[in-house]
Every structure is written in structure tokens, then in C-alpha cells.
Write a protein that holds these residues in place. Structure first.
Motif, short mmCIF file in Angstrom:
data_model
loop_
_atom_site.label_atom_id
_atom_site.label_comp_id
_atom_site.label_asym_id
_atom_site.label_seq_id
_atom_site.Cartn_x
_atom_site.Cartn_y
_atom_site.Cartn_z
N SER A 610 -14.27 7.81 -2.24
CA SER A 610 -13.51 9.06 -2.38
C SER A 610 -12.05 8.77 -2.70
O SER A 610 -11.43 9.46 -3.52
CB SER A 610 -13.62 9.88 -1.10
OG SER A 610 -14.96 10.30 -0.90
N ASN A 644 -20.97 11.89 -5.35
CA ASN A 644 -20.20 11.96 -4.11
C ASN A 644 -19.97 13.43 -3.73
O ASN A 644 -19.39 14.20 -4.50
CB ASN A 644 -18.86 11.25 -4.31
CG ASN A 644 -18.07 11.10 -3.03
OD1 ASN A 644 -18.47 11.60 -1.98
ND2 ASN A 644 -16.95 10.42 -3.13
N PRO A 647 -15.57 14.45 -2.63
CA PRO A 647 -14.54 13.89 -3.52
C PRO A 647 -13.14 14.28 -3.05
O PRO A 647 -12.94 15.29 -2.38
CB PRO A 647 -14.86 14.54 -4.86
CG PRO A 647 -15.49 15.85 -4.49
CD PRO A 647 -16.27 15.60 -3.23
N ALA A 814 -11.63 16.10 2.64
CA ALA A 814 -12.28 16.66 1.46
C ALA A 814 -12.35 18.18 1.51
O ALA A 814 -12.38 18.84 0.47
CB ALA A 814 -13.68 16.07 1.32
#
Length: 918
Positions: A610, A644, A647, A814
Motif C-alpha cells: 500500500s 489490493n 490502497p 486506507a
């Protein structure tokens, strides 16, 4: 006009002869096999050519976001092609072909096809310039050309050109440097030496260093052993070398200084082993893959009357000194920057041998039948001696005894025939001597042949040629011009046969270039159609281009360059030191395979994915090591592209500031959390309270086919190790970070290491590619036990710690509302707008930190900071931040000014010298 016409004809002849020397690789090309090594050739040479060509033809000369996580290509690839004159000329030629529609857009396959033709042209230039140099040294046309052939057609050229193509450029620059030396010593003119120094240092700093050492040796010998009467006085010559060399170095500054900075900013573990002064490295008369002294040189070296000629004496002594250096690992280390011994400089020995052959061939009229017989017999004895002590040759001892005995018998017989004055007897003995040399050569072929009679024919014909030449030398009409031309023709043919045979045996077969095929380059082992399909699907879905994909073919870390996507891996002898330290030390990221000069993957650690825009990971559909929080997005028959789900934006605000010093003794997981919640700065007096320490799990140890005492693990079974039985279970969706220090106590044992389903490999302690970064952190999915396994042996295993990572910190970051940002990253320039509503003092970006970056925020210049161990951050203002980042190689403008100043100084110096000489 007539003179230029002859030069043109000779250049065409050199080109044709060079093509003959590459006959094996031209034949390979017809079968879609290429003149490139299966390792560095495919993994570095071809991708770097593609990358730089694409950059240069699009107007980008300094930086590429495709080079690993982003990197300086001008400085970082100066060791390879970025400033290579041969490559730059190739780029111009290929661009013209592409622009006129003769060829399509060059790709990896194009550069593989082009390799043999580039090498043919370069070797033709070596032949042309080498002949011109020997002619300048007052050798006749035929001896000069023959000496150039001995230099050009040596093993090491083709070894360099095949495996590390840019190495072969050194062949050219050595000739120019020697020519510059001769101009100073013979005419007191130093402009050629100055230009040769400048060209060498611009082209490649590494081989400039090697060539300067070699030319230093050449100058020392020349000052001790003058070749002509009335040469430049030693004091005057030395001053001219120093002044013109310094001016040449100054001219090169714009290339040389950034390249050297990149070299110094690289991380390479020091060579950790003793280097002996002398050792039997290989057999330079038979089986060396570096350089094999031609039999012609050996024969002439035993022709004692030739030593009355000072040029012959000079070059033979230079060869002998080079042989001593060749058998000294200390010298090999010196030529490699006092690091691991590397045998890359031996083209100098080939050059000296070429000079000796040119000098000897110019003085054949000094020799009689007796001299040639003695030389032939001594040569035979030397070959027999080296065959007997070399275990790789495996010559039958009975045959070897017969060869040596026949040589002694031939000496006795020859003395007898001289006493009896029997011409018929002398001729018979000499014919037997030639056959003896032929038989000795055939034993060499039997030792080398591993692939059938296809190889034997050209090499056997080469030995026949040498034997014929030996016999022809006994003819009295040595000075006859027609005879000399015929003899030279025989010699060139034997060199061509020999070098093509060596190419086939040492490079195509043993070096496995036969595996570098069009099928490989376009197939699943290099350019997997499944992978290309998944990458295409990813790019079709994504709107924001600032993402990276974790994928590489096998151990080819430069796969992203070859397949033209932004990845997470790189392989180069010179890489950003901060990034390497980030992997090896600061975050202890396992790459799946220990090796220097490369980085790859992120150890399947979701936090790092990330942080560094690792948005996708392509894995085998049977691979259980999927990073946490990644979900399948695209699938093919054998592969899955995972996306992912957590992110983070490319530009992130950082309010909390942590110092590297404050985190020095903390776990790598806590360092990850610090990068997620703020910014880690290298040089700062400010340090916010550290994020909460991650949960450390207790365990009980249990041996598995192993005994563990006092930090030493003794694995008795075929495989074994330790079980760490957790006394407290981790949450099912958590990961475990397992940290430990691991050393193999055996010096020469490479070994695989597994931790549950995760597998990696570790180099042997004696390997020159070992990182010696033995503190490891392995991420695995949560489990009740941790199973550490390695092969039978003794290991030091200490500092075992286990941490639980539930990813609460990552999920929180996130989930935060993202501020408005617009980012356009075009290699060496980044323009962005970021609305800093949180009034954070810093903005961080996943761009590797290098001192070449300059930044402006809202039109004002700001400092670029080294942040998060290897990346950059800039000070931010409240509200809208218009960010501009520009990259130029380190000290580029200062170096450019120095180059311009040196050019002016050089022109002034040249004018003064010209005035004095006139």
C-alpha cells in the motif's frame, strides 16, 4: 582521394573478416538463436537497451519510473549503455531505420537480433584501428594487420560481447589510449591522449579505471624500454601525460562525475574472503575462457634471435608481465576496484601478444632452420608441461610422455643431422616436428570436445594451419613478399577457425547461448502470454496510472522493463543505496532469493504494498502466499492477478514525524506502522510519540530432526529445524511477522529456507553474491505454529521474535477521506496539485530519494527530504500545494560547467602546443 579509397576498401575487408569471426553466431542467428547470455544478457543487456532507446528517442535522458521503483538511468546505467558511444551510435542508426519505416518499433526481440551485427561492426573497428596503431608503430602492412587480428580474435572479446556487451567497448578505447601514449612519446603531441582519456571516461567509468591501470603499465614499460631513438624525454612525457590526462578527465566530467556518484551511492557488501597473491586460475595455452595465447606467439617467443629487435622484446616482456598478473587473484581484485577478483582485463594480454606477433613477423629474416627447430621443440615441451599439470585437460599420460619424448628425440636427431649435414634428414626431422605439434594440438581438441565432431573440424583445421605455418617457416625464402602474404593468410585463417571453435565450445555449448532463442524471448519463460494478458486487463481497468504490479519471470528482476509495466523489482550492478538498504536492513524484506545488486517483491507484506503503490500481485493459482487484503481480480489458466483492497494515495500528508534514530531498536513492523501513520525522517530533531508497539506473541520451541542449544541449530535429518508453538493464537485474518537472525556455519553451502508455506533461498558464505544481511523478517498467514525448515547442517539461529499484524493501522489509513490530488509523473518530471486541508507539515511520495531531485511548492524552492528510509518528502503549505519535482543527475550542472571549462582549457593548451611545435 586514392588514399581514402584504399582506407574504405580496407574498412570493408575488416567488416567481412569480422563477420567471418562471428560465423558461429551468424549460423546461430539463422536458427533463431542469439548472441546473448542466458543470464545477464537476457536479464540486463537487452532490457536496458530497450529502456534507454525508448527514453532517448522520446527526449528523456535522465530518469525512468520503469527502472525498479524509479531510478536515475543516466548515472545508474552509465556502467552499461547510457553514455556508451557505441550504443549511442546504434540508437541513431536504429532510429533512422525506424523513422524511415525500414524496421518496426524496436523491442527486446529486435535487440537480440541486432546483437551479432553490432558486435561485427565493433570488431571491424577494432581490426581497422588496431592495424592503424601498429602501422603508426612502424610495422609493415602485413605484420600490423596480423597483430591486429591476434588482438581482435581473442576469446575475451567474444566472451565480453556475448555476456556483457558493453565490456567489449574497452577493446576500442585501449587502442586509442595506446595511440595517444605513442603520439606523446614519439612526437610530443598530446591531443590524442587527451581525447582518448575523455572518450574513455565518458563511455564507461569502470573500464576507464581498468584501461588507465593498463595504460599505466604500458607507459611504465615504454619509459623503461624505449622503442625508438630520440623519443620524448621522460620528464617532458610525464608532464604531458599529467596535463593532457587531467584536461581529458575534466572534459568527461559531465558524464564521469554523476556516474561515479552513482557507483559510490550503491550498496555492495565488501568481499569477505582472503585473496591469495597467486593461484592456478586456468590454462592460458589450452582451456582458458578468458584468453588463450596463440600458438604463433608461443613459437615466436622461443625464437631467440628475435629478441635483438627492441619492439619484439618490449611486447614479449609485456605479455610475460601480463601472464604474472593473470595468475594473481590480488591483481584481479585490484582491476575490479579492490573487490572480488574478476578477470576482465585480459584483452591487454591479447594486445601485447598482437604486438609481439607483429614485431616477430617483421623480423623473420633473422631466423634460420636451427632457430625455428629450437623454438618448435621448446614450444612442444611447454605445451606438454602445461597439459600435464592441468587436471581439466585429461590428456592420456602415455600419449603425453610420447609427445615430450618425441620432442627430446627430435632435438637429438636434429643435432645429428646438422653434424652430418644431411638436408634430407633435416627435412624429415622438421616434418616430424610439425606433426608432433599437430598431435599435441589434437590432444587439446580431445580435451575440449564435448559436443561431437561438428566442433572438432574447424578447430582441427586451425591446428593444421599452425603446423603448416611452422613447417613453412623453415623455407629459406622468408623475405619474399608473396611468401609473407601466403603465410599471413594461413595465420589469419587459423585464427578464424580457432576463434569460431572457441565460440561454439565455450559460449554456445558450455555458455548455453544456444538456449537464448526466439521461442524463449517470446515464450512463457521470458514473456508469458498469460502474464501479458493479465497486465493488459489491469491497465484496461485502471484509470490512475500510478500503480505498480508485483510480477517477475523467474529470477529476471528487470521483467517490468522487458514487458513495459511499472513493477517492484530491479537488477543492476549499480542501484540506489537507500532502496537496497530499505530492503536488506531497514525493513528486512525477503526477496525470495538472496543476491546482491537486485531487489524484488515486497515479501508479500500488505503494508509495504500500500505504501509503495503495489496495487496488484500476479501469482500462480496454487500459491498460498497472497498478501493480506488482496482479492482476485483477473484470472487465467495458471495465474491470478490479485488487487489490493487497501490502497493508499500517491501523495500522502504526514503530520506525525518520527526519526530513524528513535525507531532504530524497534521491530520492522513498528517501522511500517510509523510510515503509515506519519513520516520517518533521517535527519530530524523532532520525533512524535511512536505508534503503539505491535503485539508480540510468546511461543515454545520444539526441534524437528534437529537439536537447538545456545543459539546453534544442528539439523540432523535431510531437512529439519524448529517449530515455534504459539501459546496464544492470532486472529484468523491476521498475519504473523517472524523475525530472526540466521547464519549457515558451513562456508560453501547454499540452502533453501521455508517458514510454513513461504520459501526463500540463501547464498553460501563463499558466494560473491551473498548480501550478509542475515536479519530476516518473514510474513506468513496466521497459524498455530511456525515451522522453520532448512537442510542438514549447522546454523546460528538467534533473536527469534513473532509479532501479530491484524492490519488495523493500514485499514484505518486506507479508510481516511482522501484529499484532492492531481499527479502527472513523467519520468524526470513530476507535476502535482494537492489540497492540504489537514495542514500537514510534510507530503510524502513513493519516489526513491536521490540528491538529483529539486522541488518547488507554489513556485518556491523547497528542500527534498530523505523520508521513510529510502523515499522522498517535501515541506507542505496549508491549502493548495502546486508541486513541481525535477530530476537531474547528481552534480549535473556543476559537472557540465567543469566540462565546458576543460574544453576551453584544452583548446588553449592545444593552440599553445601547436605554436611551440611549429
Amino acid at each position: 582521394m586514392h588514399k581514402w579509397y584504399l582506407h574504405l576498401l580496407f574498412a570493408v575487408f575488416c567488416l567481412l573478416l569480422s563477420a567471418c569471426a562471428h560465423a558461429v553466431f551468424l549460423r546461430e542467428l539463422l536458427n533463431d538463436r542469439f548472441m546473448a547470455g542466458p543470464n545477464d544478457g537476457l536479464s540486463q543487456m537487452l532490457p536496458f537497451k530497450k529502456l534507454l532507446y525508448d527514453q532517448y528517442t522520446s527526449g528523456e535522458f535522465f530518469y525512468s519510473s520503469l527502472f525498479g521503483l524509479g531510478g536515475d538511468t543516466y548515472s545508474g546505467l552509465a556502467y552499461y549503455f547510457s553514455t556508451s558511444f557505441v550504443f549511442l551510435l546504434t540508437v541513431i542508426a536504429v532510429f533512422l531505420l525506424e523513422s524511415t519505416g525500414i524496421i518496426g518499433t524496436p523491442d527486446i526481440l529486435f535487440w537480440a537480433h541486432a546483437a551479432v551485427f553490432i558486435n561485427i561492426v565493433r570488431l571491424a573497428a577494432v581490426l581497422f584501428i588496431g592495424t592503424a596503431l601498429f602501422r603508426y608503430m612502424k610495422f609493415g602492412p602485413i605484420p600490423a594487420f596480423l597483430g591486429a587480428c591476434v588482438y581482435a580474435f581473442s576469446n575475451i572479446y567474444f566472451r565480453h560481447a556475448t555476456y556483457w556487451e558493453f565490456f567489449a567497448d574497452a577493446y576500442l578505447w585501449l587502442l586509442l589510449l595506446v595511440f595517444g601514449v605513442e603520439k606523446i612519446l614519439r612526437e610530443k603531441r598530446s591531443v590524442w591522449f587527451m581525447l582518448a582519456v575523455a572518450v574513455s571516461m565518458i563511455d564507461n567509468f569502470y573500464f576507464a579505471y581498468i584501461n588507465f591501470l593498463l595504460v599505466g603499465i604500458y607507459i611504465a614499460f615504454r619509459l623503461l624500454l624505449p622503442l625508438e631513438e630520440n623519443e620524448t624525454p621522460k620528464g617532458t612525457a610525464i608532464s604531458k601525460f599529467l596535463i593532457s590526462g587531467s584536461l581529458g578527465a575534466g572534459i568527461s566530467a559531465v558524464s564521469f562525475i554523476p556516474a561515479v556518484y552513482a557507483y559510490l551511492n550503491n550498496h555492495r557488501p565488501p568481499y569477505a574472503h582472503d585473496i591469495p597473491w597467486f593461484g592456478f586460475i586456468d590454462n592460458i595455452l589450452f582451456t582458458s575462457s578468458f584468453v588463450v595465447l596463440p600458438a604463433l606467439f608461443v613459437l615466436l617467443a622461443f625464437a631467440l634471435p628475435l629478441y635483438g629487435e627492441r619492439k619484439f622484446r618490449f611486447f614479449v616482456f609485456l605479455v610475460l608481465f601480463s601472464v604474472i598478473l593473470h595468475y594473481s587473484p590480488k591483481a584481479a581484485s585490484m582491476f575490479n576496484g579492490f573487490s572480488a577478483p574478476q578477470y576482465r582485463w585480459e584483452y591487454f594480454m591479447a594486445f601485447a601478444a598482437g604486438g609481439a606477433v607483429a614485431a616477430g613477423f617483421s623480423s623473420l629474416n633473422r631466423l634460420t632452420l636451427k632457430h625455428i627447430a629450437v623454438a618448435g621443440g621448446l614450444s612442444l615441451l611447454l605445451y606438454g608441461l602445461l597439459a600435464s599439470i592441468d587436471p581439466e585437460i585429461g590428456v592420456n599420460q602415455l600419449i603425453l610422455s610420447l609427445v615430450i619424448g618425441s620432442a627430446l628425440a627430435l632435438f637429438s636427431a636434429y643435432v645429428w643431422t646438422l653434424q652430418k649435414q644431411s638436408k634430407i634428414g633435416q627435412a624429415a626431422v622438421l616434418f616430424l616436428l610439425a606433426l608432433g605439434i599437430l598431435a599435441s594440438g589434437y590432444q587439446l581438441l580431445l580435451a575440449l570436445m564435448e559436443q561431437g565432431r561438428t566442433v572438432q573440424l574447424p578447430l582441427f583445421l586451425g591446428v593444421i594451419g599452425i603446423a603448416l605455418f611452422t613447417f613453412m617457416l623453415f623455407v629459406k625464402a622468408v623475405c619474399d613478399e608473396v611468401y609473407s602474404k601466403a603465410t599471413a593468410t594461413f595465420l589469419v585463417l587459423t585464427l578464424l577457425f580457432s576463434v569460431n571453435g572457441s565460440e561454439y565450445v565455450l559460449l554456445v555449448i558450455r555458455g548455453e547461448t544456444q538456449t537464448v532463442t526466439e521461442e524463449l524471448i517470446t515464450g512463457p519463460d521470458y514473456s508469458d502470454p498469460e502474464v501479458l494478458g493479465l497486465i493488459g486487463a489491469i491497465y484496461q481497468d485502471e484509470v490512475d496510472p500510478l500503480f505498480r504490479i508485483e510480477w517477475m519471470e523467474g529470477v529476471r528482476n528487470n521483467t517490468p522493463i522487458a514487458l513495459n509495466f511499472h513493477g517492484l523489482s530491479a537488477y543492476s550492478s549499480i542501484l540506489n543505496e537507500q532502496v537496497l538498504q530499505f530492503y536488506l536492513v531497514d525493513l528486512e524484506i525477503d526477496m525470495g532469493r538472496e543476491s546482491v545488486s537486485r531487489y524484488a517483491t515486497l515479501g508479500k507484506r500488505a503494508n509495504l504494498h500500500s505504501l509503495l503503490q503495489g496495487q496488484y500481485s500476479i501469482l500462480s493459482n496454487e500459491d498460498p502466499n497472497v498478501p493480506a487484503g488482496f482479492a482476485a481480480k483477473h484470472e487465467s489458466e495458471h495465474l491470478v492477478a490479485y488487487e489490493n483492497r487497501y490502497p493508499l494515495p500517491f501523495i500522502r500528508p504526514a503530520s506525525a514525524v518520527y526519526s530513524e534514530e528513535a525507531l532504530k531498536t524497534e521491530s520492522v513492523l513498528r517501522r511500517e506502522h510509523a510510515m503509515l501513520t506519519g513520516v520517518v525522517l533521517k535527519d530530524t530533531d523532532i520525533s512524535s510519540p511512536l505508534p503503539p508497539a505491535p503485539k508480540k506473541l510468546a511461543y515454545e520451541l520444539q526441534g524437528e530432526n534437529a537439536v537447538y542449544e545456545n543459539g546453534v541449530l544442528d539439523v540432523a535429518g535431510e531437512t529439519g529445524g524448529l517449530n515455534l508453538l504459539l501459546t496464544e493464537k492470532a486472529a484468523p485474518e491476521s498475519d504473523l511477522y517472524v523475525s530472526f537472525h540466521l547464519e549457515n556455519l558451513a562456508m560453501d553451502a547454499f540452502f533453501p529456507l521455508t517458514v510454513n508455506s513461504y520459501r526463500t533461498t540463501r547464498k553460501a558464505n563463499v558466494s560473491v553474491y551473498k548480501t550478509f544481511a542475515d536479519d530476516l523478517t518473514i510474513r506468513i498467514p496466521a497459524d498455530e505454529s511456525i515451522r522453520i525448515r532448512m537442510p542438514k547442517g549447522l546454523y546460528q539461529l538467534t533473536e527469534l521474535e513473532v509479532f501479530e499484524e491484524p492490519y488495523d493501522v493500514l485499514k484505518t489509513e486506507a479508510a481516511k477521506e482522501q484529499a484532492v490530488q492531481q499527479v502527472q509523473w513523467d519520468n524526470s518530471r513530476l507535476d502535482a496539485e494537492y489540497l492540504n486541508t489537514a495542514n500537514a507539515p510534510y507530503l510524502t511520495m513513493p519516489i526513491p530519494y536521490e540528491i538529483g531531485w529539486t522541488a518547488k511548492v507554489n513556485g518556491k524552492k523547497v528542500d527534498v527530504l530523505e523520508a521513510n528510509y529510502a523515499f522522498l518528502a517535501i515541506p507542505a503549505e496549508n491549502g493548495l500545494n502546486k508541486v513541481s519535482l525535477v530530476y537531474r543527475p547528481p552534480h549535473f550542472y556543476k559537472s557540465l560547467l567543469l566540462s565546458l571549462f576543460s574544453l576551453i582549457a584544452a583548446a588553449t593548451y592545444w593552440c599553445l602546443q601547436k605554436t611551440r611545435n611549429d
